[in-house]
Design a protein around this motif. Structure first.
Motif, PDB file in Angstrom:
ATOM      1  N   GLY A  23       0.795  -1.232   0.000  1.00 58.67           N
ATOM      2  CA  GLY A  23       0.000   0.000   0.000  1.00 58.67           C
ATOM      3  C   GLY A  23       0.822   1.273   0.000  1.00 58.67           C
ATOM      4  O   GLY A  23       0.346   2.336   0.389  1.00 58.67           O
ATOM      5  N   VAL A  24       2.080   1.184  -0.452  1.00 58.45           N
ATOM      6  CA  VAL A  24       2.964   2.354  -0.486  1.00 58.45           C
ATOM      7  C   VAL A  24       2.896   2.984  -1.881  1.00 58.45           C
ATOM      8  O   VAL A  24       2.826   2.274  -2.883  1.00 58.45           O
ATOM      9  CB  VAL A  24       4.411   1.935  -0.143  1.00 58.45           C
ATOM     10  N   SER A  25       2.926   4.306  -1.959  1.00 57.51           N
ATOM     11  CA  SER A  25       2.800   4.971  -3.264  1.00 57.51           C
ATOM     12  C   SER A  25       4.007   5.859  -3.551  1.00 57.51           C
ATOM     13  O   SER A  25       4.722   6.281  -2.637  1.00 57.51           O
ATOM     14  CB  SER A  25       1.518   5.808  -3.314  1.00 57.51           C
ATOM     15  N   TYR A  26       4.185   6.153  -4.835  1.00 57.89           N
ATOM     16  CA  TYR A  26       5.284   7.004  -5.301  1.00 57.89           C
ATOM     17  C   TYR A  26       5.206   8.390  -4.648  1.00 57.89           C
ATOM     18  O   TYR A  26       4.140   8.959  -4.480  1.00 57.89           O
ATOM     19  CB  TYR A  26       5.213   7.130  -6.830  1.00 57.89           C
ATOM     20  N   ASP A  27       6.350   8.928  -4.262  1.00 59.07           N
ATOM     21  CA  ASP A  27       6.493  10.275  -3.702  1.00 59.07           C
ATOM     22  C   ASP A  27       6.011  10.392  -2.256  1.00 59.07           C
ATOM     23  O   ASP A  27       5.967  11.486  -1.695  1.00 59.07           O
ATOM     24  CB  ASP A  27       5.767  11.327  -4.570  1.00 59.07           C
ATOM     25  N   GLU A  28       5.615   9.267  -1.659  1.00 61.76           N
ATOM     26  CA  GLU A  28       5.128   9.296  -0.278  1.00 61.76           C
ATOM     27  C   GLU A  28       6.271   9.658   0.677  1.00 61.76           C
ATOM     28  O   GLU A  28       7.408   9.250   0.486  1.00 61.76           O
ATOM     29  CB  GLU A  28       4.559   7.916   0.069  1.00 61.76           C
ATOM     30  N   LEU A  29       5.962  10.444   1.695  1.00 63.33           N
ATOM     31  CA  LEU A  29       6.960  10.858   2.669  1.00 63.33           C
ATOM     32  C   LEU A  29       7.277   9.694   3.615  1.00 63.33           C
ATOM     33  O   LEU A  29       6.380   8.949   4.025  1.00 63.33           O
ATOM     34  CB  LEU A  29       6.439  12.050   3.476  1.00 63.33           C
ATOM     35  N   VAL A  30       8.569   9.544   3.952  1.00 61.19           N
ATOM     36  CA  VAL A  30       9.037   8.431   4.778  1.00 61.19           C
ATOM     37  C   VAL A  30       9.779   8.998   5.991  1.00 61.19           C
ATOM     38  O   VAL A  30      10.534   9.971   5.876  1.00 61.19           O
ATOM     39  CB  VAL A  30       9.991   7.520   3.970  1.00 61.19           C
ATOM     40  N   GLU A  31       9.564   8.375   7.134  1.00 63.07           N
ATOM     41  CA  GLU A  31      10.292   8.747   8.360  1.00 63.07           C
ATOM     42  C   GLU A  31      11.087   7.535   8.829  1.00 63.07           C
ATOM     43  O   GLU A  31      10.532   6.442   8.951  1.00 63.07           O
ATOM     44  CB  GLU A  31       9.300   9.188   9.433  1.00 63.07           C
ATOM     45  N   ILE A  32      12.380   7.709   9.067  1.00 65.49           N
ATOM     46  CA  ILE A  32      13.230   6.622   9.538  1.00 65.49           C
ATOM     47  C   ILE A  32      13.623   6.938  10.979  1.00 65.49           C
ATOM     48  O   ILE A  32      14.213   8.001  11.240  1.00 65.49           O
ATOM     49  CB  ILE A  32      14.501   6.468   8.666  1.00 65.49           C
ATOM     50  N   GLU A  33      13.291   6.043  11.919  1.00 61.12           N
ATOM     51  CA  GLU A  33      13.661   6.235  13.325  1.00 61.12           C
ATOM     52  C   GLU A  33      14.855   5.356  13.646  1.00 61.12           C
ATOM     53  O   GLU A  33      14.799   4.127  13.529  1.00 61.12           O
ATOM     54  CB  GLU A  33      12.483   5.900  14.248  1.00 61.12           C
ATOM     55  N   GLY A  42      12.739  10.944   4.215  1.00 59.62           N
ATOM     56  CA  GLY A  42      13.001  10.599   2.825  1.00 59.62           C
ATOM     57  C   GLY A  42      11.687  10.539   2.071  1.00 59.62           C
ATOM     58  O   GLY A  42      10.628  10.862   2.620  1.00 59.62           O
ATOM     59  N   LYS A  43      11.767  10.122   0.813  1.00 60.00           N
ATOM     60  CA  LYS A  43      10.533   9.956   0.041  1.00 60.00           C
ATOM     61  C   LYS A  43      10.659   8.730  -0.849  1.00 60.00           C
ATOM     62  O   LYS A  43      11.770   8.315  -1.214  1.00 60.00           O
ATOM     63  CB  LYS A  43      10.223  11.199  -0.787  1.00 60.00           C
ATOM     64  N   VAL A  44       9.518   8.170  -1.211  1.00 65.30           N
ATOM     65  CA  VAL A  44       9.499   6.960  -2.047  1.00 65.30           C
ATOM     66  C   VAL A  44       9.788   7.348  -3.493  1.00 65.30           C
ATOM     67  O   VAL A  44       9.099   8.180  -4.081  1.00 65.30           O
ATOM     68  CB  VAL A  44       8.130   6.249  -1.943  1.00 65.30           C
ATOM     69  N   LEU A  45      10.828   6.713  -4.041  1.00 60.90           N
ATOM     70  CA  LEU A  45      11.208   6.980  -5.431  1.00 60.90           C
ATOM     71  C   LEU A  45      10.623   5.955  -6.388  1.00 60.90           C
ATOM     72  O   LEU A  45      10.360   6.251  -7.542  1.00 60.90           O
ATOM     73  CB  LEU A  45      12.724   6.933  -5.566  1.00 60.90           C
ATOM     74  N   GLU A  46      10.462   4.716  -5.881  1.00 60.94           N
ATOM     75  CA  GLU A  46      10.049   3.631  -6.765  1.00 60.94           C
ATOM     76  C   GLU A  46       9.423   2.520  -5.921  1.00 60.94           C
ATOM     77  O   GLU A  46       9.868   2.249  -4.805  1.00 60.94           O
ATOM     78  CB  GLU A  46      11.284   3.106  -7.514  1.00 60.94           C
ATOM     79  N   VAL A  47       8.362   1.903  -6.434  1.00 61.95           N
ATOM     80  CA  VAL A  47       7.755   0.748  -5.774  1.00 61.95           C
ATOM     81  C   VAL A  47       7.711  -0.395  -6.787  1.00 61.95           C
ATOM     82  O   VAL A  47       7.174  -0.226  -7.887  1.00 61.95           O
ATOM     83  CB  VAL A  47       6.330   1.061  -5.264  1.00 61.95           C
ATOM     84  N   ASN A  48       8.293  -1.535  -6.412  1.00 61.95           N
ATOM     85  CA  ASN A  48       8.317  -2.690  -7.303  1.00 61.95           C
ATOM     86  C   ASN A  48       7.895  -3.923  -6.496  1.00 61.95           C
ATOM     87  O   ASN A  48       8.641  -4.399  -5.649  1.00 61.95           O
ATOM     88  CB  ASN A  48       9.721  -2.866  -7.883  1.00 61.95           C
ATOM     89  N   GLU A  49       6.655  -4.377  -6.763  1.00 63.39           N
ATOM     90  CA  GLU A  49       6.048  -5.470  -5.995  1.00 63.39           C
ATOM     91  C   GLU A  49       6.074  -5.119  -4.507  1.00 63.39           C
ATOM     92  O   GLU A  49       5.440  -4.158  -4.103  1.00 63.39           O
ATOM     93  CB  GLU A  49       6.752  -6.805  -6.310  1.00 63.39           C
ATOM     94  N   ASP A  50       6.850  -5.850  -3.679  1.00 62.43           N
ATOM     95  CA  ASP A  50       6.823  -5.533  -2.244  1.00 62.43           C
ATOM     96  C   ASP A  50       8.082  -4.774  -1.802  1.00 62.43           C
ATOM     97  O   ASP A  50       8.385  -4.691  -0.624  1.00 62.43           O
ATOM     98  CB  ASP A  50       6.676  -6.818  -1.414  1.00 62.43           C
TER      99      ASP A  50
END
Length: 457
Positions: A23-33, A42-50
């Motif tokens: 359920g992750v989409s392109y350009d989505e904002l990411v937080e790394i703890e 960060g942000k999602v650059l690419e989604v390929n299957e899982d």
């Protein structure tokens, strides 16, 4: 719903691969703890299957593959906006760095914005006075236009940018005017120059500054102009302001784009830049303009340094295709001591005819502009001939044109970085110079306008 994972597979800065996502989409904002509790973004650059490829905004140092948590926040990178942004200085990610209070946002804007529907665009038509004669008189800036400045390494484009930011105004209806200034990948000294200049002259009160320094991450450099444009869209289309966006230096932005593209192992295009650089630059430049039934507007002046002063380099080349003209700074004029060293002959504003004339500037503007171009061009040719064959080879008229070109550069083009000329002053200086030439040579101006405006001795 925020999804959290502890399945980081690998990191190759500035990229990180996370497995087992859904359920992750392109350009989505990411937080790394991090295990220490520190947080990176960060942000999602690419989604390929899982698998999701995440582009980090900060350094990857300290991220533990097994223990760090990754959260996908369900929305793209956003900028908190408010009218209180005017007079403030932010970093490239939109966080205040001027020691002032945190903003209380009115709303959040997606920094990627939406492309402006061509059918909803209003045609640029109103004159913007920059106070710089070589621009106002000959390569006029029009509200809603994209007019880049092509410079070279070591030329004073920073001083010109600060001068335009200080002096620019819309004439007429007392409309609210604001400047959004995006400094992209510049040195600390340059950043301080702009901020102190704006503060010293009071221009900071109507200016929003986004400052990304050369030692900040390359990925932040890609976000900085989008932050500035999100702010400009809010001020223009939500608050009805006339906004001038100045971005320096687009070359640093393109270098960051190339660096991230290389990290992604993409097939390079011309000179190693990604093949999609044209469309990427267009996503920035095409956010400027005027919208029908909206009071506000966004006018853009991107500034770029041409590597090796080469106009055919991919960055100025592609910029020229997307924008409506260019102002070119000349190294030869700079060596002569002209400030600003604007080379008016190869410079061009494709919309200048739409913003000048009676009711906008003055009825004689178009004629004098064409006459000054023609006379300066002929004067430069005469000076080149004189250098080869000697002054005796020139006709009397050619000697007058050579004299005109010298005085034109000295009094019209060169005005320093602190002189703010009205359009009337610029036009009057043009007439004073045209007085050098025989009346019979003024073939591009209507005789009745010559009678009306030519100064009498």
């Amino acid at each position: 719903m925020i999804k959290e994972y502890k399945t980081i597979r690998e990191i190759a800065s500035p990229l990180m691969v996370v497995e087992g996502v859904a359920g992750v989409s392109y350009d989505e904002l990411v937080e790394i703890e991090l295990p220490s509790g520190d947080k990176r973004r960060g942000k999602v650059l690419e989604v390929n299957e899982d698998k999701a490829v995440v582009q980090l905004f900060e350094a990857a140092q300290g991220i533990n593959l097994a223990q760090s948590k990754v959260r996908f926040l369900g929305h793209p990178l956003e900028l908190a906006v408010s009218e209180d942004m005017l007079g403030r200085v932010f970093n490239g990610m939109g966080q205040p760095i001027d020691g002032g209070p945190e903003l209380i946002p009115e709303e959040y804007f997606d920094i990627n914005g939406l492309p402006m529907n061509p059918a909803a665009r209003a045609y640029p038509a109103e004159f913007i006075q920059t106070g710089v004669s070589a621009i106002d008189g000959l390569n006029t800036l029009v509200r809603g236009q994209k007019l880049p400045i092509f410079s070279g390494s070591g030329l004073p484009h920073a001083a010109l940018a600060a001068q335009i930011a200080r002096q620019a105004k819309v004439l007429g209806d007392n409309e609210t005017f604001a400047v959004v200034f995006a400094a992209i990948g510049i040195t600390f000294e340059e950043s301080e120059f702009f901020i102190q200049d704006f503060k010293k002259t009071g221009a900071i009160d109507r200016t929003v500054v986004f400052s990304n320094l050369a030692n900040d991450p390359a990925v932040e450099r890609i976000a900085t102009p989008r932050m500035a444009l999100a702010c400009a869209e809010y001020l223009a289309f939500k608050k009805g302001m006339q906004v001038l966006v100045i971005m320096t230096d687009i070359t640093n932005y393109a270098e960051a784009l190339r660096e991230v593209s290389a990290a992604k192992k993409e097939v390079p295009g011309r000179r190693g830049y990604p093949g999609y650089m044209y469309s990427d630059l267009a996503t920035l430049y095409e956010r400027a303009g005027r919208r029908q039934e909206k009071e506000g507007s966004i006018t853009m002046i991107p500034i770029l340094t041409m590597p090796e002063d080469d106009k055919t380099h991919p960055i100025p080349d592609l910029t020229g295709y997307i924008t409506e003209g260019q102002i070119i700074l000349s190294r030869d004029l700079f060596r002569k001591g002209l400030v600003p060293p604007i080379d008016v002959l190869p410079s061009l504003s494709r919309l200048k005819d739409k913003g000048i004339g009676e009711g906008k500037t003055r009825e004689d503007h178009s004629g004098t502009m064409n006459q000054l171009f023609a006379a300066y061009s002929r004067g430069k040719d005469a000076k080149e001939l004189m250098a080869i064959l000697g002054e005796s080879a020139l006709s009397d008229d050619d000697k007058l044109f050579a004299k005109f070109s010298e005085k034109f550069e000295k009094y019209y083009v060169s005005q320093g970085n602190t002189t703010d000329r009205t359009i009337q002053e610029t036009l009057d200086i043009g007439w004073d110079l045209l007085k050098i030439l025989p009346r019979a040579e003024l073939k591009r101006i209507k005789p009745e306008l010559i009678d009306k405006y030519m100064p009498q001795d």
